[in-house]
Scaffold this motif. Structure first.
Motif, PDB file in Angstrom:
ATOM      1  N   GLY A  80      35.769 -52.271   8.861  1.00 13.07           N
ATOM      2  CA  GLY A  80      37.023 -52.547   9.557  1.00 13.07           C
ATOM      3  C   GLY A  80      38.147 -52.996   8.650  1.00 13.07           C
ATOM      4  O   GLY A  80      39.101 -53.632   9.100  1.00 13.07           O
ATOM      5  N   GLN A  81      38.069 -52.646   7.381  1.00 13.65           N
ATOM      6  CA  GLN A  81      39.073 -53.082   6.407  1.00 13.65           C
ATOM      7  C   GLN A  81      40.172 -52.055   6.154  1.00 13.65           C
ATOM      8  O   GLN A  81      41.082 -52.321   5.377  1.00 13.65           O
ATOM      9  N   VAL A  82      40.085 -50.899   6.799  1.00 18.48           N
ATOM     10  CA  VAL A  82      41.105 -49.863   6.632  1.00 18.48           C
ATOM     11  C   VAL A  82      41.754 -49.623   7.999  1.00 18.48           C
ATOM     12  O   VAL A  82      41.081 -49.274   8.959  1.00 18.48           O
ATOM     13  N   GLU A  83      43.064 -49.836   8.066  1.00 12.04           N
ATOM     14  CA  GLU A  83      43.790 -49.632   9.310  1.00 12.04           C
ATOM     15  C   GLU A  83      44.440 -48.250   9.295  1.00 12.04           C
ATOM     16  O   GLU A  83      45.654 -48.114   9.177  1.00 12.04           O
ATOM     17  N   ALA A  84      43.584 -47.220   9.397  1.00  9.67           N
ATOM     18  CA  ALA A  84      44.062 -45.841   9.380  1.00  9.67           C
ATOM     19  C   ALA A  84      42.924 -44.919   9.781  1.00  9.67           C
ATOM     20  O   ALA A  84      41.750 -45.266   9.665  1.00  9.67           O
ATOM     21  N   SER A  85      43.291 -43.742  10.248  1.00 13.72           N
ATOM     22  CA  SER A  85      42.329 -42.655  10.423  1.00 13.72           C
ATOM     23  C   SER A  85      42.383 -41.852   9.139  1.00 13.72           C
ATOM     24  O   SER A  85      43.466 -41.428   8.723  1.00 13.72           O
ATOM     25  N   LEU A  86      41.240 -41.651   8.505  1.00 14.73           N
ATOM     26  CA  LEU A  86      41.178 -40.857   7.282  1.00 14.73           C
ATOM     27  C   LEU A  86      40.437 -39.575   7.626  1.00 14.73           C
ATOM     28  O   LEU A  86      39.250 -39.601   7.942  1.00 14.73           O
ATOM     29  N   ILE A  87      41.154 -38.470   7.557  1.00  8.98           N
ATOM     30  CA  ILE A  87      40.713 -37.186   8.110  1.00  8.98           C
ATOM     31  C   ILE A  87      40.529 -36.158   7.004  1.00  8.98           C
ATOM     32  O   ILE A  87      41.316 -36.100   6.059  1.00  8.98           O
ATOM     33  N   LYS A  88      39.518 -35.288   7.178  1.00  5.61           N
ATOM     34  CA  LYS A  88      39.306 -34.165   6.256  1.00  5.61           C
ATOM     35  C   LYS A  88      40.414 -33.132   6.504  1.00  5.61           C
ATOM     36  O   LYS A  88      40.477 -32.543   7.574  1.00  5.61           O
ATOM     37  N   PRO A  89      41.278 -32.876   5.538  1.00  3.62           N
ATOM     38  CA  PRO A  89      42.377 -31.930   5.729  1.00  3.62           C
ATOM     39  C   PRO A  89      41.912 -30.500   6.010  1.00  3.62           C
ATOM     40  O   PRO A  89      42.600 -29.750   6.690  1.00  3.62           O
ATOM     41  N   LEU A 114      40.157 -39.513  15.630  1.00  2.00           N
ATOM     42  CA  LEU A 114      39.149 -38.543  15.190  1.00  2.00           C
ATOM     43  C   LEU A 114      38.422 -37.935  16.385  1.00  2.00           C
ATOM     44  O   LEU A 114      38.187 -36.729  16.433  1.00  2.00           O
ATOM     45  N   PHE A 115      38.059 -38.773  17.348  1.00  2.00           N
ATOM     46  CA  PHE A 115      37.375 -38.294  18.542  1.00  2.00           C
ATOM     47  C   PHE A 115      38.246 -37.297  19.306  1.00  2.00           C
ATOM     48  O   PHE A 115      37.769 -36.270  19.779  1.00  2.00           O
ATOM     49  N   ASN A 116      39.540 -37.594  19.407  1.00  2.00           N
ATOM     50  CA  ASN A 116      40.454 -36.709  20.138  1.00  2.00           C
ATOM     51  C   ASN A 116      40.665 -35.373  19.437  1.00  2.00           C
ATOM     52  O   ASN A 116      40.964 -34.382  20.087  1.00  2.00           O
ATOM     53  N   LEU A 117      40.509 -35.337  18.130  1.00  2.00           N
ATOM     54  CA  LEU A 117      40.638 -34.073  17.396  1.00  2.00           C
ATOM     55  C   LEU A 117      39.461 -33.140  17.667  1.00  2.00           C
ATOM     56  O   LEU A 117      39.581 -31.923  17.573  1.00  2.00           O
ATOM     57  N   SER A 118      38.338 -33.714  17.993  1.00  2.00           N
ATOM     58  CA  SER A 118      37.110 -32.938  18.154  1.00  2.00           C
ATOM     59  C   SER A 118      37.048 -32.214  19.494  1.00  2.00           C
ATOM     60  O   SER A 118      37.456 -32.755  20.520  1.00  2.00           O
ATOM     61  N   LEU A 153      33.106 -37.973  14.328  1.00  2.00           N
ATOM     62  CA  LEU A 153      33.344 -38.755  13.114  1.00  2.00           C
ATOM     63  C   LEU A 153      32.834 -38.022  11.879  1.00  2.00           C
ATOM     64  O   LEU A 153      33.479 -38.040  10.829  1.00  2.00           O
ATOM     65  N   LYS A 154      31.691 -37.350  11.992  1.00  2.00           N
ATOM     66  CA  LYS A 154      31.151 -36.587  10.864  1.00  2.00           C
ATOM     67  C   LYS A 154      32.029 -35.385  10.530  1.00  2.00           C
ATOM     68  O   LYS A 154      32.259 -35.080   9.368  1.00  2.00           O
ATOM     69  N   THR A 155      32.490 -34.687  11.555  1.00  2.55           N
ATOM     70  CA  THR A 155      33.280 -33.471  11.352  1.00  2.55           C
ATOM     71  C   THR A 155      34.661 -33.767  10.783  1.00  2.55           C
ATOM     72  O   THR A 155      35.119 -33.075   9.875  1.00  2.55           O
ATOM     73  N   PHE A 156      35.331 -34.777  11.300  1.00  2.00           N
ATOM     74  CA  PHE A 156      36.719 -35.037  10.930  1.00  2.00           C
ATOM     75  C   PHE A 156      36.918 -36.228   9.995  1.00  2.00           C
ATOM     76  O   PHE A 156      37.943 -36.321   9.329  1.00  2.00           O
ATOM     77  N   GLY A 157      35.969 -37.138   9.938  1.00  2.00           N
ATOM     78  CA  GLY A 157      36.121 -38.337   9.131  1.00  2.00           C
ATOM     79  C   GLY A 157      35.887 -38.102   7.652  1.00  2.00           C
ATOM     80  O   GLY A 157      35.237 -37.138   7.243  1.00  2.00           O
ATOM     81  N   LEU A 158      36.396 -39.007   6.855  1.00  2.00           N
ATOM     82  CA  LEU A 158      36.280 -38.957   5.398  1.00  2.00           C
ATOM     83  C   LEU A 158      34.822 -38.958   4.966  1.00  2.00           C
ATOM     84  O   LEU A 158      34.018 -39.745   5.469  1.00  2.00           O
ATOM     85  N   ARG A 204      38.443 -22.196  13.198  1.00  2.00           N
ATOM     86  CA  ARG A 204      38.261 -21.196  14.263  1.00  2.00           C
ATOM     87  C   ARG A 204      36.869 -21.286  14.873  1.00  2.00           C
ATOM     88  O   ARG A 204      36.715 -21.204  16.094  1.00  2.00           O
ATOM     89  N   ALA A 205      35.856 -21.456  14.042  1.00  2.00           N
ATOM     90  CA  ALA A 205      34.481 -21.555  14.546  1.00  2.00           C
ATOM     91  C   ALA A 205      34.300 -22.832  15.367  1.00  2.00           C
ATOM     92  O   ALA A 205      33.695 -22.791  16.451  1.00  2.00           O
ATOM     93  N   LEU A 206      34.812 -23.944  14.885  1.00  2.00           N
ATOM     94  CA  LEU A 206      34.661 -25.220  15.574  1.00  2.00           C
ATOM     95  C   LEU A 206      35.287 -25.189  16.966  1.00  2.00           C
ATOM     96  O   LEU A 206      34.687 -25.626  17.942  1.00  2.00           O
ATOM     97  N   TYR A 207      36.503 -24.654  17.045  1.00  2.06           N
ATOM     98  CA  TYR A 207      37.223 -24.632  18.318  1.00  2.06           C
ATOM     99  C   TYR A 207      36.993 -23.349  19.118  1.00  2.06           C
ATOM    100  O   TYR A 207      37.583 -23.169  20.175  1.00  2.06           O
ATOM    101  N   LYS A 208      36.163 -22.464  18.583  1.00  2.14           N
ATOM    102  CA  LYS A 208      35.833 -21.182  19.232  1.00  2.14           C
ATOM    103  C   LYS A 208      37.103 -20.379  19.558  1.00  2.14           C
ATOM    104  O   LYS A 208      37.344 -19.983  20.698  1.00  2.14           O
ATOM    105  N   ILE A 209      37.892 -20.133  18.526  1.00  2.00           N
ATOM    106  CA  ILE A 209      39.151 -19.397  18.659  1.00  2.00           C
ATOM    107  C   ILE A 209      38.906 -17.953  18.232  1.00  2.00           C
ATOM    108  O   ILE A 209      38.490 -17.688  17.111  1.00  2.00           O
ATOM    109  N   SER A 210      39.189 -17.035  19.126  1.00  2.00           N
ATOM    110  CA  SER A 210      38.923 -15.615  18.877  1.00  2.00           C
ATOM    111  C   SER A 210      40.109 -14.922  18.207  1.00  2.00           C
ATOM    112  O   SER A 210      41.241 -15.422  18.225  1.00  2.00           O
ATOM    113  N   ASP A 211      39.835 -13.740  17.656  1.00  2.00           N
ATOM    114  CA  ASP A 211      40.905 -12.913  17.087  1.00  2.00           C
ATOM    115  C   ASP A 211      41.934 -12.566  18.156  1.00  2.00           C
ATOM    116  O   ASP A 211      43.142 -12.573  17.899  1.00  2.00           O
TER     117      ASP A 211
END
Length: 180
Positions: free
Chosen positions: A36-45, A80-84, A93-98, A149-156
């Protein structure tokens, strides 16, 4: 270098988004997050299709906080949860977190208007991350479009009428109603 947006909550929360490259202390940062020492969401770009989906996720997080309906323990893990596209917190957290070996990170810092701390959380985060602050325009070159695309199941077919970022935004905004 830093994008700032005022969110739609009653507190007029300010959302700061920054991109860091050449991160030297990812494992240390992950430990600090867990304490709890970081006041930020750290996301995989590489999992982010643009800044707007992050703003939508942050807006949903502060709204959930203000209504007492957060699913996670902190507003930053809520981003992070809302991005998933799933409702599995651990997977989100595993997919989007640092990760321990990540060399780039997209940071989201939230500051309330009434807290009178404009920029102090941003400065604290910059001092915690051993990295270079990069131009946010670099984000699109870091995105792994195939994984997104695979994660969100986005088609061509969907991408013929919508951009990748818009497709992700629709899923983030409507997560409660969609089952992917």
């Amino acid at each position: 270098m830093c994008m700032t947006v005022t969110l739609e909550d009653d507190a007029h929360t300010t959302c700061h988004i920054m991109l860091f490259t050449d991160v030297q202390n990812a494992a240390e940062l992950r430990q600090m997050i867990m304490k709890g020492q970081v006041e930020a969401s750290l996301i995989k770009p590489e999992m982010i299709a643009g800044v707007f989906p992050v703003v939508v996720a942050a807006n949903k997080a502060v709204r959930s906080r203000s209504t007492g309906k957060m699913v996670t323990r902190s507003v930053y893990s809520e981003v992070l949860f809302n991005l998933s596209p799933t409702k599995n917190i651990t997977e989100s957290l595993k997919t989007f977190g640092l990760g321990d070996s990540d060399k780039t990170v997209l940071a989201v810092v939230l500051e309330g208007e009434e807290e009178g701390e404009a920029g102090t959380r941003v400065q604290k985060l910059i001092s915690q991350i051993k990295a270079e602050v990069a131009d946010l325009n670099l984000l699109s070159s870091l995105t792994d479009e195939a994984r997104v695309r695979a994660l969100y199941k986005i088609s061509d077919a969907e991408l013929t009428i919508s951009s990748l970022a818009d497709s992700v935004v629709s899923r983030v905004a409507c997560k409660e109603f969609l089952t992917l």
